[in-house]
Design a protein around this motif. Sequence first.
Motif, short mmCIF file in Angstrom:
data_model
loop_
_atom_site.label_atom_id
_atom_site.label_comp_id
_atom_site.label_asym_id
_atom_site.label_seq_id
_atom_site.Cartn_x
_atom_site.Cartn_y
_atom_site.Cartn_z
N ALA A 87 50.26 43.67 55.57
CA ALA A 87 51.43 42.90 56.02
C ALA A 87 52.67 43.19 55.18
CB ALA A 87 51.13 41.41 56.00
N GLY A 88 52.47 43.71 53.98
CA GLY A 88 53.60 43.96 53.08
C GLY A 88 53.90 45.43 52.84
N GLN A 89 53.24 46.32 53.58
CA GLN A 89 53.50 47.74 53.38
C GLN A 89 54.92 48.09 53.79
OE1 GLN A 89 50.18 49.79 55.22
NE2 GLN A 89 48.82 49.19 53.58
N ARG A 90 55.46 49.08 53.13
CA ARG A 90 56.83 49.56 53.33
C ARG A 90 57.88 48.52 52.92
NH1 ARG A 90 55.60 54.23 55.43
NH2 ARG A 90 54.25 54.52 57.19
N SER A 91 57.50 47.67 51.96
CA SER A 91 58.43 46.64 51.49
C SER A 91 58.81 46.84 50.02
CB SER A 91 57.82 45.25 51.68
OG SER A 91 56.69 45.11 50.84
N GLY A 92 58.33 47.92 49.40
CA GLY A 92 58.64 48.18 48.00
C GLY A 92 57.58 47.75 47.02
N VAL A 93 56.52 47.11 47.51
CA VAL A 93 55.45 46.65 46.61
C VAL A 93 54.78 47.84 45.93
CG1 VAL A 93 53.21 45.48 46.49
CG2 VAL A 93 55.05 44.52 47.90
N GLY A 94 54.41 48.86 46.70
CA GLY A 94 53.75 50.04 46.13
C GLY A 94 54.63 50.74 45.12
N SER A 95 55.90 50.88 45.43
CA SER A 95 56.84 51.53 44.50
C SER A 95 56.96 50.74 43.20
CB SER A 95 58.22 51.66 45.15
OG SER A 95 58.19 52.58 46.21
N ALA A 96 57.07 49.43 43.31
CA ALA A 96 57.17 48.59 42.11
C ALA A 96 55.90 48.70 41.26
CB ALA A 96 57.42 47.14 42.50
N LEU A 97 54.75 48.74 41.92
CA LEU A 97 53.49 48.90 41.18
C LEU A 97 53.43 50.25 40.48
CD1 LEU A 97 51.01 47.29 43.72
CD2 LEU A 97 51.36 46.54 41.35
N CYS A 98 53.82 51.31 41.17
CA CYS A 98 53.80 52.65 40.57
C CYS A 98 54.70 52.71 39.35
CB CYS A 98 54.20 53.71 41.58
SG CYS A 98 52.93 54.08 42.81
N ARG A 99 55.92 52.21 39.47
CA ARG A 99 56.85 52.24 38.34
C ARG A 99 56.32 51.43 37.17
NH1 ARG A 99 60.53 51.92 42.73
NH2 ARG A 99 61.63 53.91 42.96
N SER A 100 55.77 50.27 37.45
CA SER A 100 55.23 49.42 36.38
C SER A 100 54.03 50.07 35.70
CB SER A 100 54.84 48.05 36.92
OG SER A 100 55.99 47.35 37.33
N ALA A 101 53.14 50.65 36.48
CA ALA A 101 51.95 51.29 35.92
C ALA A 101 52.34 52.49 35.04
CB ALA A 101 51.00 51.73 37.03
N LEU A 102 53.30 53.29 35.50
CA LEU A 102 53.74 54.43 34.70
C LEU A 102 54.42 53.96 33.42
CD1 LEU A 102 55.00 56.77 37.54
CD2 LEU A 102 53.00 57.14 36.07
N SER A 103 55.16 52.88 33.49
CA SER A 103 55.79 52.31 32.30
C SER A 103 54.73 51.84 31.30
CB SER A 103 56.71 51.16 32.71
OG SER A 103 57.30 50.58 31.59
N CYS A 104 53.69 51.19 31.80
CA CYS A 104 52.58 50.74 30.94
C CYS A 104 51.87 51.94 30.31
CB CYS A 104 51.58 49.92 31.73
SG CYS A 104 52.14 48.28 32.19
N ALA A 105 51.65 52.98 31.11
CA ALA A 105 50.98 54.19 30.59
C ALA A 105 51.81 54.83 29.49
CB ALA A 105 50.74 55.18 31.73
N GLN A 106 53.11 54.91 29.71
CA GLN A 106 53.99 55.50 28.69
C GLN A 106 54.00 54.64 27.43
OE1 GLN A 106 58.01 56.32 30.03
NE2 GLN A 106 57.89 58.26 28.92
N ALA A 107 54.03 53.33 27.59
CA ALA A 107 54.01 52.42 26.44
C ALA A 107 52.73 52.56 25.63
CB ALA A 107 54.19 50.97 26.90
N ARG A 108 51.63 52.90 26.29
CA ARG A 108 50.35 53.12 25.60
C ARG A 108 50.28 54.48 24.94
NH1 ARG A 108 45.06 51.14 28.89
NH2 ARG A 108 45.62 48.96 29.03
N GLY A 109 51.24 55.33 25.25
CA GLY A 109 51.24 56.66 24.66
C GLY A 109 50.48 57.69 25.47
N ALA A 110 50.18 57.39 26.72
CA ALA A 110 49.49 58.37 27.57
C ALA A 110 50.44 59.54 27.84
CB ALA A 110 49.05 57.74 28.88
#
Length: 173
Positions: A87-110
């Motif tokens: 019901a929420g696809q194409r609303s920016g949820v996936g993009s927000a999750l991707c950006r947040s996950a990559l930010s977390c990965a970078q913060a961990r030093g991956a």
Amino acid sequence: MLIRPETEQDQTAVHRLTHAAFQRDDEARLVDLLRDKHGEEAISLVAEIPGNGLAGHIMLSPAPIVDAAGGVVIDGLALAPVSVDPAGQRSGVGSALCRSALSCAQARGAPFVALIGHPAYYPRFGFVPAGPLGIACPYEGVPEEAFMISRLDRAAMQGVKGMVRFDSVFEGL
């Protein structure tokens, strides 16, 4: 929308959401298996709409690049899966999750995140085809443009060659 780490109380809802997003159980079981195996080593985030529950989920799990002998060249992460409530696809949820996950990965030093995904979607987050960089996909038949990598630490990735080793639970599905 709030993006936050998944909690134990979210697990049933994440399973249901992932099943609904993919219309099958393989990806939902993958999340359960990766969570059970890697615990805090994995990055597992949810997108929550206050008052409406979970709208999405993303997981990053350990995935080293190995040399021809199977020795670890460098440790990184694999993105899989990212799930958004239909019901929420194409609303920016996936993009927000991707950006947040990559930010977390970078913060961990991956130093990198690898994935097999849609070549028109993931480049907006810094993913590029991995093959031309000397990083091989372990699975036959994956289109070259679908196997991608985001080099979060370009200095650490300088000259790195080998094959990404996705967790063995990916093969059991």
